[in-house]
Design a protein around this motif. Structure first.
Motif, PDB file in Angstrom:
ATOM      1  N   MET A   1       0.815  -1.184   0.000  1.00 40.63           N
ATOM      2  CA  MET A   1       0.000   0.000   0.000  1.00 40.63           C
ATOM      3  C   MET A   1       0.859   1.248   0.000  1.00 40.63           C
ATOM      4  N   LEU A   2       1.922   1.226   0.765  1.00 44.93           N
ATOM      5  CA  LEU A   2       2.790   2.389   0.875  1.00 44.93           C
ATOM      6  C   LEU A   2       3.406   2.755  -0.476  1.00 44.93           C
ATOM      7  N   GLN A   3       3.820   1.751  -1.232  1.00 45.84           N
ATOM      8  CA  GLN A   3       4.434   1.981  -2.539  1.00 45.84           C
ATOM      9  C   GLN A   3       3.421   2.621  -3.504  1.00 45.84           C
ATOM     10  N   VAL A   4       2.195   2.152  -3.484  1.00 45.98           N
ATOM     11  CA  VAL A   4       1.153   2.719  -4.348  1.00 45.98           C
ATOM     12  C   VAL A   4       0.885   4.170  -3.956  1.00 45.98           C
ATOM     13  N   THR A   5       0.731   4.416  -2.664  1.00 47.20           N
ATOM     14  CA  THR A   5       0.469   5.776  -2.180  1.00 47.20           C
ATOM     15  C   THR A   5       1.624   6.704  -2.531  1.00 47.20           C
ATOM     16  N   ARG A   6       2.831   6.246  -2.323  1.00 47.12           N
ATOM     17  CA  ARG A   6       4.005   7.051  -2.660  1.00 47.12           C
ATOM     18  C   ARG A   6       3.997   7.398  -4.148  1.00 47.12           C
ATOM     19  N   GLY A   7       3.640   6.439  -5.000  1.00 48.06           N
ATOM     20  CA  GLY A   7       3.578   6.692  -6.439  1.00 48.06           C
ATOM     21  C   GLY A   7       2.545   7.744  -6.803  1.00 48.06           C
ATOM     22  N   VAL A   8       1.386   7.695  -6.162  1.00 47.85           N
ATOM     23  CA  VAL A   8       0.338   8.689  -6.422  1.00 47.85           C
ATOM     24  C   VAL A   8       0.818  10.074  -5.993  1.00 47.85           C
ATOM     25  N   VAL A   9       1.403  10.154  -4.807  1.00 41.16           N
ATOM     26  CA  VAL A   9       1.886  11.436  -4.291  1.00 41.16           C
ATOM     27  C   VAL A   9       2.984  11.990  -5.201  1.00 41.16           C
ATOM     28  N   GLU A  10       3.920  11.147  -5.622  1.00 40.86           N
ATOM     29  CA  GLU A  10       4.978  11.588  -6.539  1.00 40.86           C
ATOM     30  C   GLU A  10       4.385  12.073  -7.853  1.00 40.86           C
ATOM     31  N   GLY A  11       3.388  11.356  -8.369  1.00 40.42           N
ATOM     32  CA  GLY A  11       2.732  11.742  -9.616  1.00 40.42           C
ATOM     33  C   GLY A  11       2.057  13.098  -9.531  1.00 40.42           C
ATOM     34  N   LEU A  12       1.625  13.465  -8.342  1.00 49.18           N
ATOM     35  CA  LEU A  12       0.994  14.766  -8.132  1.00 49.18           C
ATOM     36  C   LEU A  12       2.010  15.855  -7.791  1.00 49.18           C
ATOM     37  N   GLY A  13       3.296  15.474  -7.701  1.00 48.36           N
ATOM     38  CA  GLY A  13       4.338  16.442  -7.383  1.00 48.36           C
ATOM     39  C   GLY A  13       4.297  16.937  -5.943  1.00 48.36           C
ATOM     40  N   LEU A  14       3.815  16.109  -5.036  1.00 52.61           N
ATOM     41  CA  LEU A  14       3.642  16.530  -3.644  1.00 52.61           C
ATOM     42  C   LEU A  14       4.568  15.806  -2.669  1.00 52.61           C
ATOM     43  N   SER A  15       5.589  15.154  -3.154  1.00 57.56           N
ATOM     44  CA  SER A  15       6.446  14.320  -2.297  1.00 57.56           C
ATOM     45  C   SER A  15       7.045  15.064  -1.117  1.00 57.56           C
ATOM     46  N   ARG A  16       7.376  16.330  -1.285  1.00 57.10           N
ATOM     47  CA  ARG A  16       8.012  17.086  -0.211  1.00 57.10           C
ATOM     48  C   ARG A  16       7.053  17.358   0.944  1.00 57.10           C
ATOM     49  N   GLN A  17       5.757  17.187   0.716  1.00 56.18           N
ATOM     50  CA  GLN A  17       4.762  17.483   1.744  1.00 56.18           C
ATOM     51  C   GLN A  17       4.360  16.251   2.560  1.00 56.18           C
ATOM     52  N   TYR A  18       4.917  15.089   2.221  1.00 56.13           N
ATOM     53  CA  TYR A  18       4.517  13.850   2.884  1.00 56.13           C
ATOM     54  C   TYR A  18       5.710  13.141   3.483  1.00 56.13           C
ATOM     55  N   ARG A  19       5.445  12.429   4.554  1.00 50.75           N
ATOM     56  CA  ARG A  19       6.424  11.525   5.154  1.00 50.75           C
ATOM     57  C   ARG A  19       5.749  10.170   5.266  1.00 50.75           C
ATOM     58  N   PHE A  20       6.398   9.138   4.819  1.00 51.05           N
ATOM     59  CA  PHE A  20       5.828   7.795   4.821  1.00 51.05           C
ATOM     60  C   PHE A  20       6.529   6.948   5.867  1.00 51.05           C
ATOM     61  N   THR A  21       5.741   6.174   6.613  1.00 52.43           N
ATOM     62  CA  THR A  21       6.268   5.302   7.645  1.00 52.43           C
ATOM     63  C   THR A  21       5.682   3.913   7.456  1.00 52.43           C
TER      64      THR A  21
END
Length: 137
Positions: A1-21
């Motif tokens: 699930m984390l990998q899918v969510t990370r991919g969606v966030v990266e696709g939206l250009g929002l990676s700097r606003q999220y931290r994944f655990t």
């Protein structure tokens, strides 16, 4: 699930606003001072005690004024409708140790007990509204 969510966030250009655990939601370090926590279809996999503990931990992970957003299948207090929530409850009965579907009033009571305030719902394109609440200041 984390990998899918990370991919969606990266696709939206929002990676700097999220931290994944990574980790078990009941035991992972949730950190502190978060603006928002999203529990998307998480509570139904747990029993009442686990739900209450998770909501307390989530409350403690938010900064004052932070928000929780909960997406869940809901049933009425008498557990007589809606059909989708009841069918899902049967699925949880068969496939989890203690999971089930809950009434909005139950989740509201758990949120209050965990220290949340300003509990409300927001209509969403989903089987049930989002449940929103704030961590007090």
């Amino acid at each position: 699930m984390l990998q899918v969510t990370r991919g969606v966030v990266e696709g939206l250009g929002l990676s700097r606003q999220y931290r994944f655990t990574a980790g078990d939601v009941l035991h992972a370090d949730l950190g502190t001072d978060h603006d928002i926590a999203v529990l998307g279809q998480i509570l139904h996999c747990q029993g009442e005690a686990e739900c209450r503990a998770l909501l307390r931990r989530t409350h403690d992970a938010l900064k004052p004024g932070g928000m929780i957003a909960i997406a869940e299948f809901l049933v009425d207090q008498r557990r007589t409708e809606p059909a989708l929530g009841l069918i899902f409850a049967a699925n949880m009965l068969l496939n989890t140790e203690a999971g089930g579907t809950y009434a909005l009033e139950e989740i509201e009571a758990w949120l209050l007990a965990a220290g949340f305030t300003d509990i409300r719902t927001l209509e969403a394109p989903a089987p049930a509204p989002l449940i929103l609440a704030a961590r007090g200041h």
